[in-house]
Design an enzyme around this catalytic site. Structure first.
Site, PDB file in Angstrom:
ATOM      1  N   ASN A   1      95.996  27.793  92.809  1.00 34.78           N
ATOM      2  CA  ASN A   1      96.058  28.978  92.033  1.00 34.78           C
ATOM      3  C   ASN A   1      94.697  28.998  91.212  1.00 34.78           C
ATOM      4  O   ASN A   1      94.600  28.545  90.601  1.00 34.78           O
ATOM      5  CB  ASN A   1      97.355  29.235  91.606  1.00 34.78           C
ATOM      6  N   GLY A   2      93.910  30.429  91.560  1.00 31.95           N
ATOM      7  CA  GLY A   2      92.783  30.541  90.688  1.00 31.95           C
ATOM      8  C   GLY A   2      91.734  30.951  91.647  1.00 31.95           C
ATOM      9  O   GLY A   2      91.821  30.929  92.881  1.00 31.95           O
TER      10      GLY A   2
ATOM     11  N   CYS B   1      95.073  33.996  80.697  1.00 29.04           N
ATOM     12  CA  CYS B   1      94.825  35.250  81.378  1.00 29.04           C
ATOM     13  C   CYS B   1      95.938  35.988  80.716  1.00 29.04           C
ATOM     14  O   CYS B   1      97.100  36.099  80.590  1.00 29.04           O
ATOM     15  CB  CYS B   1      95.131  35.374  82.743  1.00 29.04           C
TER      16      CYS B   1
ATOM     17  N   CYS C   1      97.558  33.399  93.834  1.00 28.83           N
ATOM     18  CA  CYS C   1      98.611  32.569  94.489  1.00 28.83           C
ATOM     19  C   CYS C   1      99.532  31.817  93.672  1.00 28.83           C
ATOM     20  O   CYS C   1      99.444  32.055  92.471  1.00 28.83           O
ATOM     21  CB  CYS C   1      97.859  31.408  95.041  1.00 28.83           C
TER      22      CYS C   1
ATOM     23  N   TYR D   1     101.195  42.096  83.885  1.00 28.71           N
ATOM     24  CA  TYR D   1     101.858  42.679  85.390  1.00 28.71           C
ATOM     25  C   TYR D   1     102.010  41.256  86.313  1.00 28.71           C
ATOM     26  O   TYR D   1     103.011  41.311  86.859  1.00 28.71           O
ATOM     27  CB  TYR D   1     100.527  43.524  86.063  1.00 28.71           C
TER      28      TYR D   1
ATOM     29  N   CYS E   1      88.608  41.567  81.707  1.00 26.07           N
ATOM     30  CA  CYS E   1      88.837  42.735  82.514  1.00 26.07           C
ATOM     31  C   CYS E   1      88.998  44.118  81.625  1.00 26.07           C
ATOM     32  O   CYS E   1      88.679  45.082  81.889  1.00 26.07           O
ATOM     33  CB  CYS E   1      90.040  42.665  83.552  1.00 26.07           C
TER      34      CYS E   1
ATOM     35  N   GLY F   1     101.457  36.002  95.927  1.00 24.49           N
ATOM     36  CA  GLY F   1     100.515  35.895  96.973  1.00 24.49           C
ATOM     37  C   GLY F   1     101.203  36.271  98.325  1.00 24.49           C
ATOM     38  O   GLY F   1     102.438  35.439  98.396  1.00 24.49           O
TER      39      GLY F   1
ATOM     40  N   CYS G   1      87.533  40.705  87.926  1.00 24.38           N
ATOM     41  CA  CYS G   1      88.127  39.479  87.451  1.00 24.38           C
ATOM     42  C   CYS G   1      87.478  38.468  88.398  1.00 24.38           C
ATOM     43  O   CYS G   1      87.501  38.713  89.620  1.00 24.38           O
ATOM     44  CB  CYS G   1      89.402  39.595  87.832  1.00 24.38           C
TER      45      CYS G   1
HETATM   46  S1  SF4 Z   1      89.643  39.042  83.749  1.00 27.10           S
HETATM   47 FE1  SF4 Z   1      91.401  39.819  83.427  1.00 27.10          FE
HETATM   48  S2  SF4 Z   1      92.833  39.489  85.155  1.00 27.10           S
HETATM   49 FE2  SF4 Z   1      91.107  38.004  85.169  1.00 27.10          FE
HETATM   50  S3  SF4 Z   1      91.725  36.020  84.181  1.00 27.10           S
HETATM   51 FE3  SF4 Z   1      90.657  37.445  82.518  1.00 27.10          FE
HETATM   52  S4  SF4 Z   1      92.401  38.749  81.720  1.00 27.10           S
HETATM   53 FE4  SF4 Z   1      92.922  37.526  83.704  1.00 27.10          FE
END
Ligand code: SF4
Length: 488
Positions: free
Chosen positions: A130-131, A264, A23, A270, A464, A55, A410
């Site tokens: 957001n989250g 993140c 979001c 991206y 991830c 979003g 994620c």
């Molecule tokens: S798992 Fe990947 S996409 Fe999710 S918060 Fe961590 S770095 Fe970001």
């Protein structure tokens, strides 16, 4: 009535959706006497417009004139949900806006945001998030029967923050320390704008000054730029702020938890706009730097470097710069991808990526190509891109990816596929190369990506890519439809 609009998305192949963010949030406060001049509803609209990439399922804005909160939300893109006549009714001196991609809770009107809750004192609370929370069932258990009206983690949080007889600050002091997961929040009652960020600061959230008269809070700095606000600082992990009068307004800040920063890493790859700045570093500069490092790590003899438009562009520029191979366009993307209102038939669907990308035959024919993309999720997109380029006459296609293999899902707000659906969860690099039919394939190493971000490794979430989750997630707290047991 929920609308079923087509979505503006960066997906080139609907069966291989690019990572979707949870979001975008936006908040604005101006002194009451500035209300008519500032048009906070329109400021929120333009703020959301700048955050649309975060979003695309629904959008909403809440405003208050000091005594009453009005919320308008619907399914669809910001420009589809709001028009001049709707915005003209959103009058007041503070506003909160939201554009949603669903993570916990289905994509329905009820789950669109800002959420609204009546408070015990006859007032209200509107909230944008957001989250993604990871202890939603535990938080939901704090609510009494019938206190939930929607099925999102955000609805649960809103209900909890609306307790305490209309004192959101007191409720936030009690609830935020026991809320786990990723949350960048902007919320409001009739007079005050609030913002808070989880102790890990997984998702971005920034504070800006609007014409030295008001204050703006937004997911990304690009949204501040677009409404003419000046960046002041990031909202710190574990920080809670309140903004209200007198005069030009005052920002009161307190900590509800010790910061444990884990921003993140994928925001750099991206998610964030290239014209956004995170921790003082331009996202575009980071992406170009990743491309340079990619060229040094995975060199190849080739005639032309092309991006998969548009997300591969900055890294392709960096790759070309560092390798000395000319940069050019080889694929043209239809800018209106995803805005169609027409459901494609099976025949049309078989055209796949051709609906969205068209190769520039003269640029490609007889050439050895390096194609740079930001990430590989399921691999379907890259397989089709390679086939398209070969059909257009490329003699070799070398794929370079500006992130490490995405091997883990994620739980903090990005809708990655499950591990089984992620191609890197099943295959090694050679297996992926073979699957997408590239002549060679190279991913940036995780340490190189981290170095390009200029953030210390221990202050980043990289789960991830490496499976190390900074906020442990119980099996029972996973899944989009946690609060909808009737769904499979
Ligand atoms: S798992 Fe990947 S996409 Fe999710 S918060 Fe961590 S770095 Fe970001």
């Amino acid at each position: 009535m929920p609308l079923r609009y087509g979505r503006l998305s960066h997906d080139l192949d609907p069966t291989d959706r690019a990572p979707q963010d949870a979001c975008g949030v936006f908040g604005v406060w101006v002194p009451p006497e500035q209300a008519s001049r500032a048009e906070v509803g329109k400021l929120a609209y333009y703020g959301l417009y700048a955050l649309q990439h975060r979003g695309q399922e629904s959008a909403g804005i809440s405003v208050s004139d000091g005594s009453r909160i009005v919320v308008y939300k619907d399914m669809g893109l910001v420009a589809q949900v709001f028009d001049e006549s709707v915005l003209s009714t959103l009058r007041g001196h503070l506003a909160v806006g939201h554009c949603r991609y669903s993570t916990t809770g289905a994509s329905t009107w009820e789950n669109a945001q800002p959420t609204f809750r009546s408070t015990g004192d006859g007032g209200g609370l509107a909230l944008a998030h957001n989250g993604n929370l990871i202890n939603t069932p535990e938080l939901a258990a704090r609510l009494g029967a019938g206190e939930r009206t929607a099925t999102s983690d955000t609805d649960v949080l809103s209900a909890l923050l609306a307790t305490r007889d209309g004192d959101p600050m007191a409720a936030a002091r009690e609830i935020l320390p026991v809320t786990r997961g990723a949350f960048s929040l902007v919320f409001m009652n009739e007079t005050t704008l609030y913002a808070a960020r989880d102790p890990e600061g997984v998702r971005p959230l920034v504070l800006g000054r609007w014409e030295d008269r008001g204050w703006v809070v937004a997911s990304e700095t690009a949204a501040l730029d677009i409404v003419g606000a000046r960046f002041v600082r990031e909202i710190e992990p574990g920080e809670l702020i309140a903004i209200d009068g007198p005069g030009v307004g005052d920002v009161r800040s307190e900590r509800f938890a010790e910061p444990r920063p884990k921003g993140c890493l994928f925001e750099y790859v991206y998610l964030a706009r290239p014209d956004t700045t995170i921790a003082g570093r331009s996202v575009q500069a980071t992406r170009v730097e990743v491309g340079r490092r990619l060229a040094l790590e995975h060199p190849v003899e080739a005639d032309l470097v092309i991006p998969t438009p548009e997300s591969g562009t900055p890294a392709a520029i960096g790759y070309a710069e560092a390798s000395g191979i000319p940069y050019g366009q080889g694929l043209v993307k239809n800018s209106y991808v995803g805005r169609t209102f027409i459901q494609p038939s099976q025949t049309i669907r078989q055209l796949g990526i051709r609906l969205k990308l068209n190769p520039l035959r003269e640029a490609i024919e007889g050439k050895r190509l390096v194609v740079v993309d930001d990430s590989i999720v399921r691999g379907n997109t890259q397989r089709q891109v390679v086939a398209l380029l070969r059909e257009a006459g490329a003699t070799e296609v070398h794929v370079r990816i500006s992130s490490p293999p995405v091997s883990w899902p994620c739980f903090y707000g990005i809708d990655f596929a499950t591990r089984q659906e992620l191609i890197a969860g099943r295959l090694d690099v050679e297996g992926i190369r073979d699957s997408i039919n590239a002549d060679s394939l190279g991913f940036i190493a995780l340490d190189e990506l981290i170095a390009a971000s200029r953030i210390p490794k221990d202050r980043l979430c990289r789960a991830c890519f490496d499976g190390e989750y900074p906020i442990p997630v119980e099996e029972s707290a996973r899944g989009k439809y946690l609060l909808e047991p009737s769904r499979p």
